[in-house]
Write an enzyme that holds these catalytic residues in place. Structure first.
Site, mmCIF file in Angstrom:
data_model
loop_
_atom_site.group_PDB
_atom_site.id
_atom_site.type_symbol
_atom_site.label_atom_id
_atom_site.label_comp_id
_atom_site.label_asym_id
_atom_site.label_seq_id
_atom_site.Cartn_x
_atom_site.Cartn_y
_atom_site.Cartn_z
ATOM 1 N N ASP A 91 52.383 -30.613 -12.107
ATOM 2 C CA ASP A 91 53.765 -30.765 -11.654
ATOM 3 C C ASP A 91 54.709 -29.984 -12.571
ATOM 4 O OD1 ASP A 91 55.747 -32.665 -9.974
ATOM 5 O OD2 ASP A 91 56.507 -32.448 -12.017
ATOM 6 N N TYR B 251 62.610 -26.589 -15.300
ATOM 7 C CA TYR B 251 61.817 -26.748 -16.518
ATOM 8 C C TYR B 251 61.642 -25.417 -17.254
ATOM 9 C CZ TYR B 251 60.211 -31.190 -14.397
ATOM 10 O OH TYR B 251 60.130 -32.422 -13.799
ATOM 11 N N LYS C 285 59.867 -27.651 -7.893
ATOM 12 C CA LYS C 285 61.086 -28.256 -7.353
ATOM 13 C C LYS C 285 62.219 -27.253 -7.382
ATOM 14 C CE LYS C 285 59.549 -32.355 -9.845
ATOM 15 N NZ LYS C 285 58.745 -31.632 -10.856
ATOM 16 N N HIS D 216 65.082 -31.403 -5.963
ATOM 17 C CA HIS D 216 64.961 -32.055 -7.265
ATOM 18 C C HIS D 216 65.914 -33.242 -7.438
ATOM 19 C CE1 HIS D 216 63.642 -31.106 -11.665
ATOM 20 N NE2 HIS D 216 63.629 -32.392 -11.430
#
Length: 275
Positions: A47, A52, A77, A110
Protein backbone atom coordinates in the site's frame (compact mmCIF):
# COMPACT_ATOMS: atom_id res chain seq x y z
CA UNK A 1 -7.94 -21.44 8.21
CA UNK A 2 -6.24 -18.06 7.93
CA UNK A 3 -2.72 -17.86 6.52
CA UNK A 4 -0.48 -15.23 4.98
CA UNK A 5 -2.12 -15.75 1.60
CA UNK A 6 -5.71 -15.33 2.86
CA UNK A 7 -7.87 -12.90 0.90
CA UNK A 8 -11.33 -11.36 1.04
CA UNK A 9 -13.62 -10.75 -1.91
CA UNK A 10 -14.32 -7.25 -3.17
CA UNK A 11 -17.71 -6.26 -4.54
CA UNK A 12 -16.31 -6.15 -8.09
CA UNK A 13 -15.19 -9.80 -8.06
CA UNK A 14 -11.52 -9.22 -7.30
CA UNK A 15 -9.70 -10.57 -4.24
CA UNK A 16 -7.60 -8.49 -1.84
CA UNK A 17 -5.00 -10.01 0.51
CA UNK A 18 -5.90 -9.55 4.17
CA UNK A 19 -2.32 -8.69 5.13
CA UNK A 20 -0.67 -5.72 3.45
CA UNK A 21 2.56 -3.82 3.93
CA UNK A 22 1.96 -0.13 4.60
CA UNK A 23 4.56 2.41 3.43
CA UNK A 24 3.42 5.73 4.94
CA UNK A 25 6.52 7.58 6.20
CA UNK A 26 8.79 4.80 4.86
CA UNK A 27 11.15 6.61 2.51
CA UNK A 28 14.15 6.22 0.24
CA UNK A 29 16.34 3.16 0.60
CA UNK A 30 14.33 2.07 3.64
CA UNK A 31 11.24 1.88 1.47
CA UNK A 32 12.95 -0.10 -1.29
CA UNK A 33 14.35 -2.52 1.27
CA UNK A 34 11.10 -2.72 3.26
CA UNK A 35 8.99 -3.58 0.22
CA UNK A 36 11.52 -6.15 -0.95
CA UNK A 37 11.76 -7.78 2.46
CA UNK A 38 8.00 -7.76 2.99
CA UNK A 39 7.42 -9.53 -0.31
CA UNK A 40 10.19 -12.03 0.37
CA UNK A 41 8.62 -12.67 3.80
CA UNK A 42 5.35 -13.65 2.12
CA UNK A 43 3.34 -10.42 1.93
CA UNK A 44 1.48 -10.05 -1.35
CA UNK A 45 -0.12 -6.64 -0.83
CA UNK A 46 1.71 -3.29 -0.87
CA UNK A 47 0.00 0.00 0.00
CA UNK A 48 1.33 3.41 -1.04
CA UNK A 49 -0.05 6.81 -2.08
CA UNK A 50 0.92 9.72 -4.25
CA UNK A 51 1.27 11.98 -1.22
CA UNK A 52 3.71 9.53 0.41
CA UNK A 53 6.25 10.49 -2.29
CA UNK A 54 7.65 6.94 -2.35
CA UNK A 55 5.95 5.31 -5.33
CA UNK A 56 9.24 5.02 -7.24
CA UNK A 57 10.84 3.29 -4.27
CA UNK A 58 7.86 0.95 -3.90
CA UNK A 59 8.20 0.01 -7.56
CA UNK A 60 11.92 -0.62 -7.17
CA UNK A 61 11.31 -2.81 -4.14
CA UNK A 62 8.74 -4.80 -6.08
CA UNK A 63 11.19 -5.38 -8.91
CA UNK A 64 14.05 -6.20 -6.53
CA UNK A 65 11.95 -8.81 -4.73
CA UNK A 66 11.80 -11.09 -7.74
CA UNK A 67 8.11 -11.75 -7.09
CA UNK A 68 6.10 -11.68 -10.35
CA UNK A 69 3.96 -8.56 -10.72
CA UNK A 70 0.75 -10.54 -11.14
CA UNK A 71 1.22 -12.09 -7.69
CA UNK A 72 1.30 -8.73 -5.87
CA UNK A 73 -1.69 -6.53 -5.06
CA UNK A 74 -0.58 -2.89 -5.35
CA UNK A 75 -2.60 0.04 -4.02
CA UNK A 76 -2.04 3.76 -4.45
CA UNK A 77 -4.17 6.84 -3.78
CA UNK A 78 -4.92 10.10 -5.52
CA UNK A 79 -4.03 13.20 -3.52
CA UNK A 80 -6.64 15.89 -2.82
CA UNK A 81 -4.71 18.46 -4.84
CA UNK A 82 -5.14 16.26 -7.93
CA UNK A 83 -8.92 15.96 -7.74
CA UNK A 84 -9.81 18.37 -10.58
CA UNK A 85 -10.48 16.40 -13.74
CA UNK A 86 -7.62 18.02 -15.63
CA UNK A 87 -5.14 16.91 -12.97
CA UNK A 88 -6.56 13.52 -12.04
CA UNK A 89 -5.59 11.70 -15.23
CA UNK A 90 -2.06 13.11 -15.09
CA UNK A 91 -1.78 12.04 -11.44
CA UNK A 92 -2.68 8.45 -12.31
CA UNK A 93 -0.24 8.47 -15.23
CA UNK A 94 2.50 9.77 -12.92
CA UNK A 95 1.80 7.15 -10.24
CA UNK A 96 1.92 4.30 -12.75
CA UNK A 97 5.12 5.70 -14.26
CA UNK A 98 6.87 6.03 -10.90
CA UNK A 99 5.75 2.56 -9.84
CA UNK A 100 6.81 1.14 -13.20
CA UNK A 101 3.47 -0.62 -13.57
CA UNK A 102 0.92 -0.94 -16.33
CA UNK A 103 -2.00 -1.14 -13.91
CA UNK A 104 -2.92 -0.74 -10.23
CA UNK A 105 -4.89 -3.35 -8.37
CA UNK A 106 -6.59 -0.64 -6.29
CA UNK A 107 -6.70 3.16 -6.53
CA UNK A 108 -8.33 5.24 -3.81
CA UNK A 109 -9.72 8.71 -3.24
CA UNK A 110 -7.39 9.57 -0.37
CA UNK A 111 -9.62 12.01 1.55
CA UNK A 112 -13.17 13.34 1.11
CA UNK A 113 -12.49 16.93 0.16
CA UNK A 114 -13.79 19.82 -2.00
CA UNK A 115 -16.12 20.07 -4.96
CA UNK A 116 -13.73 18.34 -7.37
CA UNK A 117 -13.73 15.00 -5.58
CA UNK A 118 -16.33 13.42 -7.83
CA UNK A 119 -14.43 14.54 -10.92
CA UNK A 120 -11.55 12.42 -9.68
CA UNK A 121 -13.95 9.54 -9.01
CA UNK A 122 -15.16 9.68 -12.61
CA UNK A 123 -11.55 9.57 -13.83
CA UNK A 124 -11.01 6.50 -11.65
CA UNK A 125 -14.10 4.85 -13.12
CA UNK A 126 -12.92 5.44 -16.67
CA UNK A 127 -9.41 4.21 -15.89
CA UNK A 128 -10.90 1.09 -14.31
CA UNK A 129 -13.00 0.49 -17.42
CA UNK A 130 -9.88 0.92 -19.56
CA UNK A 131 -7.98 -1.69 -17.51
CA UNK A 132 -5.47 0.68 -15.91
CA UNK A 133 -7.03 0.11 -12.47
CA UNK A 134 -8.72 -3.10 -11.38
CA UNK A 135 -10.64 -1.82 -8.34
CA UNK A 136 -11.50 1.65 -7.07
CA UNK A 137 -12.33 2.84 -3.59
CA UNK A 138 -12.03 5.56 -0.99
CA UNK A 139 -10.17 6.33 2.21
CA UNK A 140 -11.04 8.22 5.41
CA UNK A 141 -14.77 8.30 4.65
CA UNK A 142 -17.32 8.40 7.48
CA UNK A 143 -20.99 7.51 7.26
CA UNK A 144 -21.86 11.21 7.04
CA UNK A 145 -19.46 11.78 4.18
CA UNK A 146 -20.79 8.79 2.28
CA UNK A 147 -24.37 9.98 2.76
CA UNK A 148 -23.90 13.70 2.13
CA UNK A 149 -20.99 13.94 -0.29
CA UNK A 150 -20.63 10.66 -2.16
CA UNK A 151 -23.73 8.55 -2.75
CA UNK A 152 -25.94 11.50 -3.73
CA UNK A 153 -23.54 12.00 -6.65
CA UNK A 154 -22.82 8.45 -7.85
CA UNK A 155 -24.60 5.15 -8.11
CA UNK A 156 -21.43 3.10 -7.74
CA UNK A 157 -20.36 1.56 -4.45
CA UNK A 158 -16.59 1.74 -3.81
CA UNK A 159 -14.75 -1.53 -3.33
CA UNK A 160 -13.05 -0.47 -0.09
CA UNK A 161 -12.90 2.24 2.55
CA UNK A 162 -9.43 2.55 4.10
CA UNK A 163 -9.59 4.04 7.61
CA UNK A 164 -7.61 4.25 10.82
CA UNK A 165 -8.60 1.17 12.79
CA UNK A 166 -7.33 -0.72 15.85
CA UNK A 167 -8.72 -1.96 19.19
CA UNK A 168 -8.48 1.57 20.59
CA UNK A 169 -10.74 2.91 17.81
CA UNK A 170 -13.01 0.09 16.73
CA UNK A 171 -15.43 2.20 14.65
CA UNK A 172 -18.21 -0.37 14.75
CA UNK A 173 -20.93 1.94 13.38
CA UNK A 174 -18.88 2.81 10.29
CA UNK A 175 -17.88 -0.82 9.81
CA UNK A 176 -21.52 -1.94 10.04
CA UNK A 177 -22.50 0.72 7.50
CA UNK A 178 -19.79 -0.36 5.05
CA UNK A 179 -20.63 -4.02 5.55
CA UNK A 180 -24.25 -3.25 4.67
CA UNK A 181 -23.09 -1.59 1.45
CA UNK A 182 -20.65 -4.36 0.53
CA UNK A 183 -17.60 -2.16 1.11
CA UNK A 184 -14.49 -3.92 2.47
CA UNK A 185 -12.74 -2.15 5.35
CA UNK A 186 -8.97 -1.68 5.30
CA UNK A 187 -7.33 -0.64 8.55
CA UNK A 188 -4.32 1.63 8.52
CA UNK A 189 -2.27 2.48 11.62
CA UNK A 190 -3.33 -0.92 13.04
CA UNK A 191 -0.71 -0.59 15.78
CA UNK A 192 -2.00 2.88 16.76
CA UNK A 193 1.41 4.27 15.80
CA UNK A 194 2.93 2.24 18.67
CA UNK A 195 1.29 4.56 21.21
CA UNK A 196 -0.73 1.79 22.91
CA UNK A 197 1.64 -1.16 22.91
CA UNK A 198 2.22 -0.91 26.65
CA UNK A 199 -1.49 -1.09 27.50
CA UNK A 200 -1.71 -3.65 30.35
CA UNK A 201 -4.82 -5.39 29.04
CA UNK A 202 -3.32 -5.77 25.60
CA UNK A 203 -0.04 -7.03 27.03
CA UNK A 204 -1.84 -9.56 29.24
CA UNK A 205 -3.60 -11.09 26.23
CA UNK A 206 -0.34 -11.10 24.29
CA UNK A 207 1.53 -12.85 27.12
CA UNK A 208 -1.13 -15.55 27.36
CA UNK A 209 -0.64 -16.37 23.67
CA UNK A 210 3.14 -15.99 23.71
CA UNK A 211 2.89 -13.13 21.23
CA UNK A 212 3.68 -9.42 21.13
CA UNK A 213 1.09 -6.70 21.65
CA UNK A 214 1.54 -5.70 18.00
CA UNK A 215 0.83 -9.24 16.81
CA UNK A 216 -2.37 -9.32 18.87
CA UNK A 217 -3.55 -6.03 17.36
CA UNK A 218 -2.94 -7.34 13.84
CA UNK A 219 -4.64 -10.64 14.62
CA UNK A 220 -7.67 -8.74 16.01
CA UNK A 221 -8.19 -7.28 12.53
CA UNK A 222 -7.55 -10.21 10.23
CA UNK A 223 -9.69 -12.46 12.41
CA UNK A 224 -12.60 -10.17 11.51
CA UNK A 225 -11.77 -10.25 7.77
CA UNK A 226 -10.52 -6.67 7.95
CA UNK A 227 -7.59 -5.90 5.66
CA UNK A 228 -4.68 -4.79 7.84
CA UNK A 229 -1.73 -2.60 6.81
CA UNK A 230 1.08 -2.64 9.38
CA UNK A 231 4.25 -0.78 8.44
CA UNK A 232 7.86 -0.96 9.52
CA UNK A 233 11.24 -0.37 7.93
CA UNK A 234 12.92 -3.07 10.07
CA UNK A 235 13.20 -6.58 8.63
CA UNK A 236 12.67 -8.28 11.98
CA UNK A 237 9.46 -6.38 12.68
CA UNK A 238 8.22 -6.87 9.12
CA UNK A 239 8.54 -10.60 9.71
CA UNK A 240 6.97 -10.43 13.17
CA UNK A 241 3.97 -8.52 11.83
CA UNK A 242 3.30 -11.42 9.47
CA UNK A 243 3.76 -14.07 12.19
CA UNK A 244 0.13 -13.99 13.30
CA UNK A 245 -1.27 -17.25 11.94
CA UNK A 246 -0.27 -19.74 14.64
CA UNK A 247 -2.70 -18.52 17.30
CA UNK A 248 -6.36 -17.55 17.61
CA UNK A 249 -8.00 -14.94 19.79
CA UNK A 250 -11.03 -16.49 21.47
CA UNK A 251 -14.38 -14.77 21.92
CA UNK A 252 -13.41 -13.42 25.33
CA UNK A 253 -10.16 -12.01 23.96
CA UNK A 254 -12.05 -10.27 21.17
CA UNK A 255 -14.60 -8.84 23.58
CA UNK A 256 -11.86 -7.59 25.88
CA UNK A 257 -9.99 -5.96 23.00
CA UNK A 258 -13.16 -4.29 21.72
CA UNK A 259 -13.65 -2.83 25.19
CA UNK A 260 -10.38 -0.91 24.80
CA UNK A 261 -12.15 1.43 22.36
CA UNK A 262 -11.50 5.09 23.22
CA UNK A 263 -13.71 6.51 20.48
CA UNK A 264 -10.94 8.38 18.70
CA UNK A 265 -7.80 7.70 16.74
CA UNK A 266 -4.15 8.62 17.07
CA UNK A 267 -3.92 10.42 13.71
CA UNK A 268 -4.82 14.07 14.20
CA UNK A 269 -3.76 15.47 10.81
CA UNK A 270 -6.44 16.33 8.25
CA UNK A 271 -5.99 17.98 4.83
CA UNK A 272 -7.09 21.56 4.33
CA UNK A 273 -10.72 21.65 3.26
CA UNK A 274 -11.51 18.21 4.73
CA UNK A 275 -15.24 17.85 5.27
Amino acid sequence: MLDIHSTVSLNDGHEIPLLGYGTWQVEGADCVRGVREALQAGYRHIDTARVYANEAEVGQGLRDSGIPREQVFVTSKINTGDFPRAKAQAALDDSLSKLGLEYLDLYLIHWPQDEHMMEAWEVLQKARDAGRIRSIGVSNFTVERFEKAFFPRTGEVPAVNQIELHPFWTRHALRDYCDGKGIVIEGYSPLARAEKLDDPTLRKIAARHGKSAAQVMIRWQIQQDIVVLPKSSHAERIGQNADVYDFTLDAEDMKTLDALDEGQGVLNWRPKGYY
